[in-house]
Scaffold this motif. Structure first.
Motif, PDB file in Angstrom:
ATOM      1  N   LEU A  90      35.566 -35.629 -19.745  1.00  0.00           N
ATOM      2  CA  LEU A  90      36.031 -36.866 -19.095  1.00  0.00           C
ATOM      3  C   LEU A  90      35.092 -38.028 -19.426  1.00  0.00           C
ATOM      4  O   LEU A  90      35.533 -39.135 -19.738  1.00  0.00           O
ATOM      5  N   GLY A  91      33.798 -37.748 -19.359  1.00  0.00           N
ATOM      6  CA  GLY A  91      32.796 -38.777 -19.622  1.00  0.00           C
ATOM      7  C   GLY A  91      32.899 -39.332 -21.036  1.00  0.00           C
ATOM      8  O   GLY A  91      32.750 -40.537 -21.256  1.00  0.00           O
ATOM      9  N   LEU A  92      33.176 -38.436 -21.980  1.00  0.00           N
ATOM     10  CA  LEU A  92      33.319 -38.894 -23.363  1.00  0.00           C
ATOM     11  C   LEU A  92      34.559 -39.758 -23.521  1.00  0.00           C
ATOM     12  O   LEU A  92      34.547 -40.754 -24.251  1.00  0.00           O
ATOM     13  N   TRP A  93      35.611 -39.383 -22.834  1.00  0.00           N
ATOM     14  CA  TRP A  93      36.842 -40.187 -22.880  1.00  0.00           C
ATOM     15  C   TRP A  93      36.564 -41.585 -22.338  1.00  0.00           C
ATOM     16  O   TRP A  93      36.990 -42.593 -22.918  1.00  0.00           O
ATOM     17  N   VAL A  94      35.853 -41.639 -21.221  1.00  0.00           N
ATOM     18  CA  VAL A  94      35.509 -42.927 -20.605  1.00  0.00           C
ATOM     19  C   VAL A  94      34.695 -43.777 -21.581  1.00  0.00           C
ATOM     20  O   VAL A  94      34.977 -44.964 -21.798  1.00  0.00           O
ATOM     21  N   LEU A  95      33.703 -43.156 -22.178  1.00  0.00           N
ATOM     22  CA  LEU A  95      32.815 -43.861 -23.092  1.00  0.00           C
ATOM     23  C   LEU A  95      33.581 -44.427 -24.293  1.00  0.00           C
ATOM     24  O   LEU A  95      33.418 -45.596 -24.667  1.00  0.00           O
ATOM     25  N   LYS A  96      34.439 -43.589 -24.875  1.00  0.00           N
ATOM     26  CA  LYS A  96      35.233 -44.027 -26.028  1.00  0.00           C
ATOM     27  C   LYS A  96      36.117 -45.207 -25.670  1.00  0.00           C
ATOM     28  O   LYS A  96      36.190 -46.203 -26.388  1.00  0.00           O
ATOM     29  N   THR A  97      36.813 -45.071 -24.543  1.00  0.00           N
ATOM     30  CA  THR A  97      37.760 -46.100 -24.139  1.00  0.00           C
ATOM     31  C   THR A  97      37.031 -47.407 -23.821  1.00  0.00           C
ATOM     32  O   THR A  97      37.452 -48.485 -24.243  1.00  0.00           O
ATOM     33  N   ALA A  98      35.913 -47.300 -23.110  1.00  0.00           N
ATOM     34  CA  ALA A  98      35.144 -48.493 -22.750  1.00  0.00           C
ATOM     35  C   ALA A  98      34.575 -49.163 -24.001  1.00  0.00           C
ATOM     36  O   ALA A  98      34.557 -50.397 -24.108  1.00  0.00           O
ATOM     37  N   CYS A  99      34.129 -48.356 -24.966  1.00  0.00           N
ATOM     38  CA  CYS A  99      33.574 -48.923 -26.198  1.00  0.00           C
ATOM     39  C   CYS A  99      34.638 -49.642 -27.033  1.00  0.00           C
ATOM     40  O   CYS A  99      34.366 -50.673 -27.638  1.00  0.00           O
ATOM     41  N   GLN A 100      35.850 -49.095 -27.042  1.00  0.00           N
ATOM     42  CA  GLN A 100      36.946 -49.778 -27.760  1.00  0.00           C
ATOM     43  C   GLN A 100      37.177 -51.168 -27.187  1.00  0.00           C
ATOM     44  O   GLN A 100      37.331 -52.148 -27.920  1.00  0.00           O
ATOM     45  N   THR A 101      37.205 -51.233 -25.853  1.00  0.00           N
ATOM     46  CA  THR A 101      37.413 -52.527 -25.188  1.00  0.00           C
ATOM     47  C   THR A 101      36.255 -53.477 -25.479  1.00  0.00           C
ATOM     48  O   THR A 101      36.468 -54.642 -25.829  1.00  0.00           O
ATOM     49  N   LEU A 102      35.034 -52.976 -25.348  1.00  0.00           N
ATOM     50  CA  LEU A 102      33.863 -53.818 -25.578  1.00  0.00           C
ATOM     51  C   LEU A 102      33.832 -54.328 -27.016  1.00  0.00           C
ATOM     52  O   LEU A 102      33.524 -55.501 -27.262  1.00  0.00           O
ATOM     53  N   ARG A 103      34.180 -53.456 -27.964  1.00  0.00           N
ATOM     54  CA  ARG A 103      34.202 -53.845 -29.372  1.00  0.00           C
ATOM     55  C   ARG A 103      35.166 -55.022 -29.587  1.00  0.00           C
ATOM     56  O   ARG A 103      34.857 -56.001 -30.243  1.00  0.00           O
ATOM     57  N   LYS A 104      36.334 -54.900 -28.961  1.00  0.00           N
ATOM     58  CA  LYS A 104      37.333 -55.965 -29.074  1.00  0.00           C
ATOM     59  C   LYS A 104      36.762 -57.278 -28.549  1.00  0.00           C
ATOM     60  O   LYS A 104      36.875 -58.310 -29.201  1.00  0.00           O
ATOM     61  N   TRP A 105      36.120 -57.232 -27.381  1.00  0.00           N
ATOM     62  CA  TRP A 105      35.549 -58.453 -26.806  1.00  0.00           C
ATOM     63  C   TRP A 105      34.423 -58.996 -27.672  1.00  0.00           C
ATOM     64  O   TRP A 105      34.255 -60.203 -27.796  1.00  0.00           O
ATOM     65  N   GLN A 106      33.634 -58.090 -28.246  1.00  0.00           N
ATOM     66  CA  GLN A 106      32.516 -58.560 -29.070  1.00  0.00           C
ATOM     67  C   GLN A 106      33.038 -59.311 -30.299  1.00  0.00           C
ATOM     68  O   GLN A 106      32.374 -60.194 -30.823  1.00  0.00           O
ATOM     69  N   LEU A 107      34.249 -58.960 -30.741  1.00  0.00           N
ATOM     70  CA  LEU A 107      34.823 -59.648 -31.886  1.00  0.00           C
ATOM     71  C   LEU A 107      35.505 -60.952 -31.497  1.00  0.00           C
ATOM     72  O   LEU A 107      35.608 -61.870 -32.306  1.00  0.00           O
ATOM     73  N   VAL A 136      29.831 -41.914 -30.578  1.00  0.00           N
ATOM     74  CA  VAL A 136      30.890 -42.786 -30.052  1.00  0.00           C
ATOM     75  C   VAL A 136      30.560 -44.257 -30.360  1.00  0.00           C
ATOM     76  O   VAL A 136      31.425 -45.030 -30.795  1.00  0.00           O
ATOM     77  N   ILE A 137      29.307 -44.621 -30.175  1.00  0.00           N
ATOM     78  CA  ILE A 137      28.888 -46.002 -30.428  1.00  0.00           C
ATOM     79  C   ILE A 137      29.103 -46.365 -31.898  1.00  0.00           C
ATOM     80  O   ILE A 137      29.678 -47.401 -32.223  1.00  0.00           O
ATOM     81  N   HIS A 138      28.673 -45.468 -32.795  1.00  0.00           N
ATOM     82  CA  HIS A 138      28.829 -45.742 -34.218  1.00  0.00           C
ATOM     83  C   HIS A 138      30.301 -45.813 -34.611  1.00  0.00           C
ATOM     84  O   HIS A 138      30.723 -46.721 -35.313  1.00  0.00           O
ATOM     85  N   ALA A 139      31.078 -44.837 -34.137  1.00  0.00           N
ATOM     86  CA  ALA A 139      32.497 -44.797 -34.505  1.00  0.00           C
ATOM     87  C   ALA A 139      33.240 -46.038 -34.013  1.00  0.00           C
ATOM     88  O   ALA A 139      34.134 -46.537 -34.687  1.00  0.00           O
ATOM     89  N   SER A 140      32.860 -46.554 -32.851  1.00  0.00           N
ATOM     90  CA  SER A 140      33.587 -47.699 -32.299  1.00  0.00           C
ATOM     91  C   SER A 140      33.100 -49.009 -32.905  1.00  0.00           C
ATOM     92  O   SER A 140      33.761 -50.041 -32.810  1.00  0.00           O
ATOM     93  N   GLY A 141      31.923 -48.990 -33.515  1.00  0.00           N
ATOM     94  CA  GLY A 141      31.379 -50.206 -34.116  1.00  0.00           C
ATOM     95  C   GLY A 141      30.820 -51.182 -33.107  1.00  0.00           C
ATOM     96  O   GLY A 141      30.566 -52.343 -33.410  1.00  0.00           O
TER      97      GLY A 141
END
Ligand code: C2E
Ligand code: MG
Ligand code: MG
Ligand code: MG
Length: 286
Positions: A90-107, A136-141
């Protein structure tokens, strides 16, 4: 008579234990399928700068809408997932999903926003946690400087030995560490010198009946003074009323999070409310 009712009570007690057991067994069973059934989502609660009144970040909070059980609160299923080990997935799912959102905002967003993610004891003690998190951090950029890992006082205390080096390694990557629910545990103050925290989140129990000159007011003031002397940022959690908001500002808490601004909301709603779309700037909110 007394004997009879005592007996009845114990039957009832056994029945309610059995019921409790059945409910837990069902939650356990359904939770195993939650990810593949696409029943999980994140909601995001705004964190607002006290001084500027602007959105500075969000806390990601997990929601589970089970097709069988309906809406189940994280206060209920997170502790169970801790016990049965599902928290890691569950924690990994949360991390992945949150990182996708953050990546989008960072762009796209016109200023940096932080994404806070809750991490519990069962995740921190997983020997693969650091590697998984780094992957997860690397994969999400994502730029890790936008990430905040929240751990509670009780997690920090119970896992002290393992946690210190782990948190130091996260810190080296630029991730910031928040001490969640501060003030609810036992050895709060010594924790501050034992672990590398950047942010202190004052538990909402202190804000509930906050009034000028009250005991809680002095406690919050002392936490704030200590934290800023140590160079930590302070987040006041669970601020519900304008009165509490005024007082947290007077006490110079850096960031405010709570129903007074917003409940945790879905991504679309958050982006619309704060105009977090590619073309527009973040709106000042007060
Ligand atoms: P937390 O990390 O301390 O999160 C804050 C909780 O306070 C959230 O409850 C939030 O909805 C609630 N809250 C925020 N503002 C207010 C307010 O003004 N008044 C009141 N009364 N409550 C407010 P939620 O979402 O039910 O989460 C409960 C706990 O479950 C969290 O406490 C956290 O410990 C855990 N949790 C939630 N999502 C995750 C997750 O993705 N991973 C892990 N490991 N734990 C999570
Ligand atoms: Mg939290
Ligand atoms: Mg908290
Ligand atoms: Mg909490």
């Amino acid at each position: 008579q007394a004997k009879k009712s005592g007996k009845n009570q114990s039957v009832l007690f056994k029945q309610s234990l059995q019921l409790e057991h059945n409910v837990r067994a069902r939650i356990d069973h359904e939770l195993r399928k939650a990810i593949i059934k696409n029943e999980l989502s994140l909601v995001y609660q705004p964190q607002i700068s006290s001084v500027y009144g602007e959105l500075v970040g969000v806390e990601a909070l997990l929601r589970w809408h089970s097709s069988e059980l309906g809406e189940v609160s994280p206060a209920e299923f997170i502790p169970m997932a801790e016990e049965n080990g599902q928290i890691i997935e569950l924690g990994l799912w949360v991390l992945k999903t949150a990182c996708q959102t953050l990546r989008k905002w960072q762009l796209t967003a016109s200023r940096p926003l932080t994404m806070s993610v809750n991490v519990s004891a069962g995740q921190l003690t997983d020997p693969n946690f650091l590697k998984n998190m780094t992957d997860v951090i690397h994969a999400s950029g994502v730029d890790p400087r936008g990430l905040v890992v929240e751990i509670t006082e009780s997690t920090a205390i119970s896992e002290m030995d393992n946690v210190r080096s782990l948190l130091e390694q996260l810190t080296e990557q630029g991730i910031r560490i928040a001490l969640d629910d501060f003030g609810t545990g036992f050895s709060s103050i010594s924790l501050l010198r034992q672990l590398p925290f950047n942010i202190i989140k004052i538990d909402r129990s202190f804000l509930k009946s906050l009034s000028r000159g009250s005991q809680d007011w002095y406690i919050v003031k002392a936490i704030q003074d200590l934290a800023s002397a140590l160079g930590h940022e302070v987040v006041a959690e669970g601020v519900e009323t304008n009165q509490q908001l005024t007082l947290t500002r007077e006490l110079q808490c850096d960031v405010v999070q709570g129903y007074v601004f917003s409940r945790p909301i879905p991504l679309k709603e958050l982006e619309a409310r704060y105009l977090l779309t590619p073309e527009t700037k973040i709106r000042r909110i007060s």
